[in-house]
Scaffold this motif. Sequence first.
Motif, short mmCIF file in Angstrom:
data_model
loop_
_atom_site.label_atom_id
_atom_site.label_comp_id
_atom_site.label_asym_id
_atom_site.label_seq_id
_atom_site.Cartn_x
_atom_site.Cartn_y
_atom_site.Cartn_z
N HIS A 64 11.00 12.01 11.99
CA HIS A 64 9.59 12.38 12.18
C HIS A 64 9.33 13.85 11.86
O HIS A 64 8.26 14.22 11.37
N ALA A 65 10.33 14.69 12.13
CA ALA A 65 10.18 16.10 11.77
C ALA A 65 10.11 16.26 10.25
O ALA A 65 9.31 17.05 9.72
N ALA A 66 10.93 15.48 9.53
CA ALA A 66 10.91 15.54 8.07
C ALA A 66 9.60 15.01 7.52
O ALA A 66 9.05 15.55 6.55
N LEU A 67 9.08 13.92 8.13
CA LEU A 67 7.78 13.38 7.70
C LEU A 67 6.68 14.43 7.87
O LEU A 67 5.81 14.57 7.01
N LYS A 68 6.74 15.14 9.01
CA LYS A 68 5.74 16.16 9.26
C LYS A 68 5.86 17.30 8.25
O LYS A 68 4.86 17.85 7.77
N LYS A 69 7.10 17.60 7.87
CA LYS A 69 7.36 18.69 6.92
C LYS A 69 6.73 18.38 5.57
O LYS A 69 6.21 19.28 4.89
N GLU A 99 0.83 -1.21 0.00
CA GLU A 99 0.00 0.00 0.00
C GLU A 99 0.86 1.26 0.00
O GLU A 99 0.47 2.28 -0.56
N GLU A 100 2.04 1.16 0.64
CA GLU A 100 2.94 2.32 0.69
C GLU A 100 3.79 2.44 -0.58
O GLU A 100 4.56 3.39 -0.72
N GLY A 101 3.66 1.47 -1.48
CA GLY A 101 4.45 1.51 -2.71
C GLY A 101 5.88 1.05 -2.53
O GLY A 101 6.75 1.33 -3.37
N LEU A 102 6.15 0.34 -1.43
CA LEU A 102 7.50 -0.12 -1.14
C LEU A 102 7.74 -1.56 -1.55
O LEU A 102 8.86 -2.06 -1.44
N GLY A 105 3.75 13.48 5.65
CA GLY A 105 3.76 12.02 5.68
C GLY A 105 4.17 11.36 4.37
O GLY A 105 4.16 10.12 4.27
N ASN A 106 4.55 12.14 3.37
CA ASN A 106 4.98 11.56 2.09
C ASN A 106 6.38 10.96 2.26
O ASN A 106 7.37 11.68 2.41
N LYS A 107 6.45 9.62 2.20
CA LYS A 107 7.71 8.94 2.49
C LYS A 107 8.73 9.10 1.38
O LYS A 107 9.94 9.15 1.62
N SER A 108 8.28 9.17 0.13
CA SER A 108 9.22 9.33 -0.98
C SER A 108 9.94 10.67 -0.88
O SER A 108 11.17 10.74 -1.02
N LYS A 109 9.17 11.74 -0.63
CA LYS A 109 9.78 13.07 -0.51
C LYS A 109 10.65 13.15 0.73
O LYS A 109 11.72 13.78 0.72
N THR A 110 10.21 12.49 1.81
CA THR A 110 10.99 12.50 3.06
C THR A 110 12.33 11.81 2.85
O THR A 110 13.38 12.32 3.26
N ALA A 111 12.31 10.65 2.19
CA ALA A 111 13.55 9.91 1.94
C ALA A 111 14.49 10.71 1.06
O ALA A 111 15.70 10.77 1.29
N SER A 112 13.92 11.33 0.02
CA SER A 112 14.74 12.15 -0.87
C SER A 112 15.34 13.34 -0.13
O SER A 112 16.51 13.68 -0.31
N TYR A 113 14.56 13.95 0.73
CA TYR A 113 15.02 15.10 1.52
C TYR A 113 16.16 14.72 2.45
O TYR A 113 17.13 15.47 2.62
N SER A 161 17.41 5.97 1.04
CA SER A 161 16.43 5.25 0.22
C SER A 161 15.14 5.06 1.01
O SER A 161 15.11 5.18 2.24
N ARG A 162 14.06 4.76 0.30
CA ARG A 162 12.79 4.48 0.97
C ARG A 162 12.90 3.24 1.85
O ARG A 162 12.23 3.13 2.87
N TYR A 163 13.75 2.30 1.43
CA TYR A 163 13.94 1.09 2.24
C TYR A 163 14.58 1.44 3.59
O TYR A 163 14.17 0.95 4.64
N ALA A 164 15.61 2.32 3.54
CA ALA A 164 16.26 2.73 4.77
C ALA A 164 15.27 3.49 5.67
O ALA A 164 15.26 3.31 6.89
N LEU A 165 14.45 4.33 5.04
CA LEU A 165 13.45 5.06 5.81
C LEU A 165 12.46 4.10 6.46
O LEU A 165 12.12 4.26 7.64
#
Length: 491
Positions: A462-467, A316-319, A470-478, A482-486
């Motif tokens: 969590h601060a980045a997720l809030k920024k 569901e998260e696209g991972l 909750g978009n994990k792809s953008k958070t990981a890129s920021y 990788s999304r896996y590490a996140l």
Amino acid sequence: MRILIVDDNPTSLQSLSVVLTDLGHQPSTFSDPVAALNHAKESYYPLIITDIKMPMLDGLSLLAELKACETSKRSDVIIITGHGDMDTAIAALRNGAYDYLNKPINARELAAVVERSFEHQNLLFENKDLKQNMEERVALAKESLQEDLEKMRSQLRNVSGIGEIISGSQRMQEVIRDATIFHHEPDVPILIEGETGTGKEVIARLVHHGDTHCDRPFVALNCSAIAESLFESELFGYEAGAYTGSRAGGSAGKLELAGNGTLFLDEIAEMPLHLQPKLLRVLEDRSFYRVGGLQKKEFTARIIGAGNKNLELMVEEGLFRRDLYHRLTVGHLRLPPLRERQKDIAEMAALFLRKQVVRKGKNFSSIAPETIETLSKYSWPGNVRELENTIERAVLIHDDTVLRPKHIEFLNTNRSAQISARENSPSLSESGAMPSIDVNSSTIILPDTPFSLEDLTQSVIHAALKKFNGNKSKTASYLGISRYALYRRLS
């Protein structure tokens, strides 16, 4: 040697008897071929000499009857023929006669052919004895090898952990039942899910071996232990010159090494997303190419994936690819945590105790009821692995005849300390101990009081997720990960 002589001519019969007696043999004479046949059926004669032309039963018919009889089928039969009756002699040899003699019989020829028959019969008996001895030896060796094989199978089951599967709970019985069914369906991919320490690899080996033993390869690959850049070559193998630093002759990957056995992909959730379609293609086409290769290779092994993460949620998260997930779950096994297998704890603890006593040479022989009660009340966050480690630690430190509650006091002490530490430690945000990070000046200002680097990392994530809402792809890129590490950080 006992010799049976059959001839309706009394003079010929007497002459043969005298000559054979002088040669040291024991002849028995019959002028009636039917009577001779009945006698030969009851008593074995190594050599039978018979005339061709006789009333009631001629020599060729007698030969056929003798060869059809169990008692005389190994007897040598010599046919006596008249001069010029070569066709009859040839027919006799074709029908199993040992030799033939022409009338009138020459004593030297008779002695020579009887001597050859004597040696032939001795060889037959020696071969029979050798064959019987050999069969007995082979039977004994086979029985011994079978016993050794069973011992090796038992040892292998114990080493692989299969012998330690306890299935008192209904859910675990269902898992074992399904695993045994899947064993007979090697083309069906399987996904085993469960918390850390629940025994996913042990169940995978049960699927592989079934309820006996499988001598085909079981190849395990931990997907979380391989760098993403090396994952494809590790799984598919590579040809010579496929990339810088590759071996001159290329190398087989895990798909190839599994042969017609089982490929176990542990922590399959960590498989790089861009390689998942290639694994799906292997499952669908039952073939693959090495990295840099042009020759298609057949894939005949079974694939078993395992993990402690919720793959459905990752889909569901696209991972994790949805199509691969559904392909893997054709055979689906979900292992219950130990806290949901209360009935199994006592038996598993006893099994682990016996194993550790043998390894460490201690005197423990039983577990006190109070100890069982303590073990049953514990939540076992580390599941079966934690239970085994607990018993091993108790046996390592103590020695007694009974495993008592005092021997496992460390279990609740350590657990309580961990809970207390978490409850009493203020968060970074509450204590004000969050380091100040100025990205533009590349300056990090650290607080005077100690802080937890792990807590800091979690706070930043969590601060980045809030920024990014909750978009994990953008958070990981920021964050430059990788999304896996996140995902691992969030699990």
